[in-house]
Design an enzyme around this catalytic site. Structure first.
Site, PDB file in Angstrom:
ATOM      1  N   THR A 147       3.200   0.440   3.708  1.00 25.58           N
ATOM      2  CA  THR A 147       3.713   1.644   4.367  1.00 25.58           C
ATOM      3  C   THR A 147       2.688   2.769   4.431  1.00 25.58           C
ATOM      4  O   THR A 147       2.719   3.608   5.313  1.00 25.58           O
ATOM      5  CB  THR A 147       4.937   2.192   3.618  1.00 25.58           C
ATOM      6  OG1 THR A 147       4.554   2.516   2.266  1.00 25.58           O
ATOM      7  CG2 THR A 147       6.081   1.197   3.609  1.00 25.58           C
ATOM      8  N   ASN A 148       1.796   2.824   3.445  1.00 28.27           N
ATOM      9  CA  ASN A 148       0.902   3.967   3.222  1.00 28.27           C
ATOM     10  C   ASN A 148       1.683   5.238   2.906  1.00 28.27           C
ATOM     11  O   ASN A 148       1.181   6.360   3.066  1.00 28.27           O
ATOM     12  CB  ASN A 148      -0.033   4.214   4.407  1.00 28.27           C
ATOM     13  CG  ASN A 148      -1.298   4.942   3.999  1.00 28.27           C
ATOM     14  OD1 ASN A 148      -1.843   4.728   2.923  1.00 28.27           O
ATOM     15  ND2 ASN A 148      -1.785   5.830   4.851  1.00 28.27           N
ATOM     16  N   TRP A 149       2.934   5.089   2.492  1.00 25.99           N
ATOM     17  CA  TRP A 149       3.742   6.222   2.032  1.00 25.99           C
ATOM     18  C   TRP A 149       3.056   6.868   0.828  1.00 25.99           C
ATOM     19  O   TRP A 149       2.447   6.158   0.040  1.00 25.99           O
ATOM     20  CB  TRP A 149       5.134   5.696   1.631  1.00 25.99           C
ATOM     21  CG  TRP A 149       6.151   6.741   1.349  1.00 25.99           C
ATOM     22  CD1 TRP A 149       6.986   7.333   2.241  1.00 25.99           C
ATOM     23  CD2 TRP A 149       6.457   7.331   0.074  1.00 25.99           C
ATOM     24  NE1 TRP A 149       7.793   8.242   1.611  1.00 25.99           N
ATOM     25  CE2 TRP A 149       7.484   8.269   0.279  1.00 25.99           C
ATOM     26  CE3 TRP A 149       5.957   7.168  -1.220  1.00 25.99           C
ATOM     27  CZ2 TRP A 149       8.030   9.026  -0.756  1.00 25.99           C
ATOM     28  CZ3 TRP A 149       6.478   7.926  -2.254  1.00 25.99           C
ATOM     29  CH2 TRP A 149       7.508   8.845  -2.010  1.00 25.99           C
ATOM     30  N   TYR A 153      -2.726   5.150  11.799  1.00 22.98           N
ATOM     31  CA  TYR A 153      -2.987   6.483  12.347  1.00 22.98           C
ATOM     32  C   TYR A 153      -4.227   7.134  11.755  1.00 22.98           C
ATOM     33  O   TYR A 153      -4.749   8.107  12.300  1.00 22.98           O
ATOM     34  CB  TYR A 153      -1.781   7.399  12.097  1.00 22.98           C
ATOM     35  CG  TYR A 153      -1.264   7.352  10.676  1.00 22.98           C
ATOM     36  CD1 TYR A 153      -1.884   8.052   9.654  1.00 22.98           C
ATOM     37  CD2 TYR A 153      -0.153   6.568  10.350  1.00 22.98           C
ATOM     38  CE1 TYR A 153      -1.430   7.981   8.348  1.00 22.98           C
ATOM     39  CE2 TYR A 153       0.310   6.490   9.051  1.00 22.98           C
ATOM     40  CZ  TYR A 153      -0.333   7.195   8.052  1.00 22.98           C
ATOM     41  OH  TYR A 153       0.114   7.116   6.750  1.00 22.98           O
ATOM     42  N   GLN A 174       0.835  -1.204   0.000  1.00 22.86           N
ATOM     43  CA  GLN A 174       0.000   0.000   0.000  1.00 22.86           C
ATOM     44  C   GLN A 174       0.864   1.245   0.000  1.00 22.86           C
ATOM     45  O   GLN A 174       1.463   1.600   1.020  1.00 22.86           O
ATOM     46  CB  GLN A 174      -0.915   0.036   1.224  1.00 22.86           C
ATOM     47  CG  GLN A 174      -1.729   1.318   1.386  1.00 22.86           C
ATOM     48  CD  GLN A 174      -2.854   1.456   0.383  1.00 22.86           C
ATOM     49  OE1 GLN A 174      -3.433   0.446  -0.008  1.00 22.86           O
ATOM     50  NE2 GLN A 174      -3.180   2.671  -0.017  1.00 22.86           N
TER      51      GLN A 174
END
Length: 286
Positions: A236-238, A204, A23
């Site tokens: 990571t959702n980076w 988060y 992700q």
């Protein structure tokens, strides 16, 4: 401007060769974004070169790039990013019920292996198109990434359990109202149906308790990880688009270590980082 290089620490977690980030989002200059600015990342534009730094820091070898909200239904930037990343990358695109078979074939040739349902503000295609997009994805042999407000999981369970594709319940299910035992039971039943994976990413974004440990997200993650370690994937959702200034930017290594601490043992971590996403997204074995 955000200094994303602040996240350049190495994780404590033992990361296996071939690790897959399931992700993240990526952008290139020259591609128009939505006029309303929704989903647009903060400057500087988080591009493939920046992400390769993250790969080096964390030990990531392969990546799934998800179409960002900023580009709506136009997958052109996504395809360009996959082309720049090369064989290590696959993509999850946005399609609609009207997407043609010829377009599906074109996307697949370019590295797309999945379609996205994003039923939250800014999402391009929501639950109203769930079944139609699922049918197209299933016919193409693609997976489906489903991101919803998981507070409604008990009401959504009949629709979700009927999906034909292999699919992922994104971002810890995003249960904004707070997870109850009923929510956990729904997730377990969906997984036990045989076509569902659960993604550890972006803790988060839906935590009501907050960091650095996100105990409400952790509680559900531990239960699901223990119940079905063979159905957990991680991302990571980076580039963490919710961060608008350097002080708000998270440490990717700390987030990786935290997510892996919610799994019961090293075997489960190996599954989440390598074996599960490798099978789900169609990467060749390492």
């Amino acid at each position: 401007m955000i200094d994303r290089k602040l996240s350049g620490a190495a994780p404590r977690t033992k990361v296996p060769k071939g690790t897959i980030d399931s992700q993240m989002h990526m952008y290139l200059p020259g591609f128009a974004m939505r006029a309303d600015g929704v989903g647009a990342p903060a400057d500087p534009l988080p591009d493939p070169a920046m992400y390769r730094q993250v790969m080096g820091w964390l030990g990531i070898d392969r990546v799934v790039i998800t179409q960002g909200n900023a580009h709506g239904t136009d997958n052109a930037s996504l395809l360009a990013c996959i082309a720049q990343m090369g064989d290590c990358a696959r993509g999850v695109a946005v399609i609609t019920p009207d997407t043609t078979q010829a377009e599906i074939a074109r996307l697949a040739e370019a590295g797309i292996v999945g379609a996205r349902i994003m039923d939250l503000p800014g999402g391009a295609v929501g639950l109203d198109a769930l079944e139609a997009v699922d049918a197209i994805a299933a016919d193409a042999g693609w997976m489906l990434a489903v991101q919803v407000d998981g507070s409604a999981l008990p009401e959504l369970e009949p629709r979700l359990s009927a999906l034909k594709s292999r699919w992922v319940l994104d971002h810890h299910a995003k249960i904004f109202a707070g997870a109850t035992p009923a929510h956990v039971d729904v997730i377990k039943r969906l997984i036990d149906g045989g076509r569902v994976w659960f993604k550890f990413a972006g803790c988060y974004e839906s935590s009501r308790d907050g960091g650095p440990d996100y105990p409400d997200i952790a509680a559900v993650a531990r239960l699901i990880g223990a119940h079905a370690p063979d159905r957990i994937v991680w991302g990571t959702n980076w580039p963490h688009n919710g961060a608008r200034q350097t002080a708000d930017y998270p440490c990717d290594a700390a987030l990786l270590d935290l997510a892996m601490s919610w799994l019961p043992d090293d075997d489960a971590r190996q599954l989440a980082l390598l074996d599960n996403p490798q099978a789900l997204y169609g990467f060749p074995p390492v």
